[in-house]
Design an enzyme around this catalytic site. Structure first.
Site, PDB file in Angstrom:
ATOM      1  N   SER A 112     -14.813  44.899  56.028  1.00 24.61           N
ATOM      2  CA  SER A 112     -13.777  45.456  55.142  1.00 24.61           C
ATOM      3  C   SER A 112     -13.640  46.961  55.335  1.00 24.61           C
ATOM      4  O   SER A 112     -14.187  47.734  54.550  1.00 24.61           O
ATOM      5  CB  SER A 112     -14.139  45.143  53.681  1.00 24.61           C
ATOM      6  OG  SER A 112     -15.527  45.344  53.431  1.00 24.61           O
ATOM      7  N   LYS A 164     -26.110  46.588  59.866  1.00 30.82           N
ATOM      8  CA  LYS A 164     -25.004  46.622  60.842  1.00 30.82           C
ATOM      9  C   LYS A 164     -24.535  48.056  61.075  1.00 30.82           C
ATOM     10  O   LYS A 164     -24.000  48.367  62.147  1.00 30.82           O
ATOM     11  CB  LYS A 164     -23.865  45.692  60.435  1.00 30.82           C
ATOM     12  CG  LYS A 164     -23.131  46.038  59.134  1.00 30.82           C
ATOM     13  CD  LYS A 164     -21.997  47.003  59.292  1.00 30.82           C
ATOM     14  CE  LYS A 164     -21.491  47.478  57.943  1.00 30.82           C
ATOM     15  NZ  LYS A 164     -20.539  48.597  58.032  1.00 30.82           N
ATOM     16  N   ARG A 228     -17.081  54.770  60.864  1.00 30.97           N
ATOM     17  CA  ARG A 228     -17.707  56.100  60.893  1.00 30.97           C
ATOM     18  C   ARG A 228     -19.036  56.053  61.638  1.00 30.97           C
ATOM     19  O   ARG A 228     -19.386  56.958  62.378  1.00 30.97           O
ATOM     20  CB  ARG A 228     -17.949  56.632  59.467  1.00 30.97           C
ATOM     21  CG  ARG A 228     -16.738  57.115  58.721  1.00 30.97           C
ATOM     22  CD  ARG A 228     -16.076  56.074  57.877  1.00 30.97           C
ATOM     23  NE  ARG A 228     -16.894  55.288  57.014  1.00 30.97           N
ATOM     24  CZ  ARG A 228     -16.981  55.453  55.691  1.00 30.97           C
ATOM     25  NH1 ARG A 228     -16.321  56.404  55.098  1.00 30.97           N
ATOM     26  NH2 ARG A 228     -17.705  54.627  54.948  1.00 30.97           N
ATOM     27  N   ASN A 229     -19.768  54.942  61.456  1.00 33.86           N
ATOM     28  CA  ASN A 229     -21.071  54.830  62.127  1.00 33.86           C
ATOM     29  C   ASN A 229     -20.904  54.755  63.646  1.00 33.86           C
ATOM     30  O   ASN A 229     -21.644  55.382  64.398  1.00 33.86           O
ATOM     31  CB  ASN A 229     -21.817  53.607  61.574  1.00 33.86           C
ATOM     32  CG  ASN A 229     -22.283  53.843  60.160  1.00 33.86           C
ATOM     33  OD1 ASN A 229     -23.210  54.619  59.924  1.00 33.86           O
ATOM     34  ND2 ASN A 229     -21.624  53.225  59.200  1.00 33.86           N
TER      35      ASN A 229
END
Ligand SMILES: NC(=O)c1ccc[n+]([C@@H]2O[C@H](COP(=O)([O-])OP(=O)(O)OC[C@H]3O[C@@H](n4cnc5c(N)ncnc54)[C@H](O)[C@@H]3O)[C@@H](O)[C@H]2O)c1
Ligand SMILES: O=P(O)(O)OC[C@H](O)CO
Length: 298
Positions: A112, A164, A228-229
């Protein structure tokens, strides 16, 4: 308490997207630590007086926020954050249990991206709670474009959502180093195995890793620059300093601190988590090329 009223606490990217989604079927309030010029914005106390709360404050900040601001008075709560507290290695459900009974709390998981939810694009999410009644109360509040599923595997969903983010950093590094599609698919699938191995130690259910919370969110986050990761990983591969990457990002990337938590917990419980370990070491300054050699050897 204002009955059947709902508020989102935290007006970052995800808080605002959830506010948009939850405003489709009913009036939904929103609050944040700094006043924002957005629709339905209220002060914190007005939000806390609502019967239903969705809390979108990042994992590393939530303990202090709860200590300073929260008094339980029967609210039903959904936690929207995805991370593990780095200073203690505690999961969010462990932090919240000091403040809220387990029958009153649930955790959102699944693929999401806020930027897609806020455009009303369709997705499947999971509400994870020990109480199915809580799920049944929250589910009709979500709009049709978000299909909700129920699971009682709170710890499994939490580990999926937090882990994750760390694999997404690794995947961004892999992409940034131009290691190719084979390498990235290998990394993501071994990442899924690693997440599941880690989760087993804490009683997580295998099914959670194969569904929306695990594979669903991992495949999304570890293969898109919308994450973002993932972008943190790209920056690291490009030789940028973590400080600079985070400054340029301007938003939270939970995988950074979560990799520390996983490193600590893996050491304590002797769990084999090679990818998360290398992400932590790269964040501490190790050359990603050396990490690659070590991963291929281990
Ligand atoms: N953005 C997404 O697509 C998305 C999707 C699912 C889950 N999440 C998770 O939701 C959480 C929030 O992410 P985001 O995208 O909104 O991040 P963000 O960086 O856009 O916003 C973070 C928000 O938290 C607030 N905040 C930070 N420290 C606080 C404190 N001490 N007290 C009160 N408020 C504080 C900030 O003011 C800001 O509004 C993270 O755990 C993230 O992993 C994000
Ligand atoms: O942008 P990220 O990496 O924080 O990921 C956002 C969500 O967790 C995706 O489901």
């Amino acid at each position: 308490m204002a009955e059947k009223s709902i508020a989102v606490i935290g007006a970052g990217k995800w808080g605002q997207a959830l506010h948009f989604a939850l405003s489709q079927n009913q009036k939904c309030l929103i609050t944040s630590r700094t006043k924002r010029d957005i629709k339905d914005f209220v002060d914190l106390q007005t939000a806390l007086d609502c019967e239903y709360l969705v809390i979108a404050i990042p994992a590393q900040e939530i303990r202090e926020w709860l200590q300073e601001n929260f008094v339980f008075s029967g609210q039903k709560i959904l936690v929207a954050a995805k991370g593990i507290e780095a200073s203690t290695g505690e999961f969010l459900n462990e932090i919240y249990e000091e403040f809220v009974p387990s029958k009153n709390i649930g955790f959102i998981s699944g693929p999401s991206f806020a930027s897609e939810v806020i455009q009303a694009l369709p997705a499947g999410i999971v509400i994870n709670s020990k109480s199915k009644k809580l799920y049944e109360k929250f589910a009709p509040m979500f709009p049709r474009f978000l299909k909700t599923y129920y699971s009682d595997d709170v710890v499994g969903a939490e580990i999926c959502g937090a882990y994750k983010n760390v694999i997404a950093i690794a995947s961004g590094i892999c992409q940034g180093l131009k290691l190719g599609n084979n390498a990235r698919a290998s990394l993501i699938s071994r990442g899924l195995v690693e997440m599941q191995r880690f989760g087993k130690e804490f009683g997580a259910k295998k099914d959670s890793f194969l569904g929306l919370s695990g594979a669903g969110d991992l495949f999304l986050t570890a293969s898109s620059e919308l994450s973002r990761n993932f972008r943190v990983g790209l920056g690291l591969a490009g030789g940028k300093k973590l400080e600079t990457i985070l400054e340029e990002l301007g938003e939270v990337a939970e995988g950074v601190k979560t990799s520390e938590a996983i490193f600590k917990l893996s050491k304590k419980y002797k769990i084999y988590t090679p990818i998360a370990k290398e992400v932590k070491l790269i964040l501490d300054g190790k050359n990603p090329h050396d990490s690659l050699k070590d991963l291929l050897r281990s």
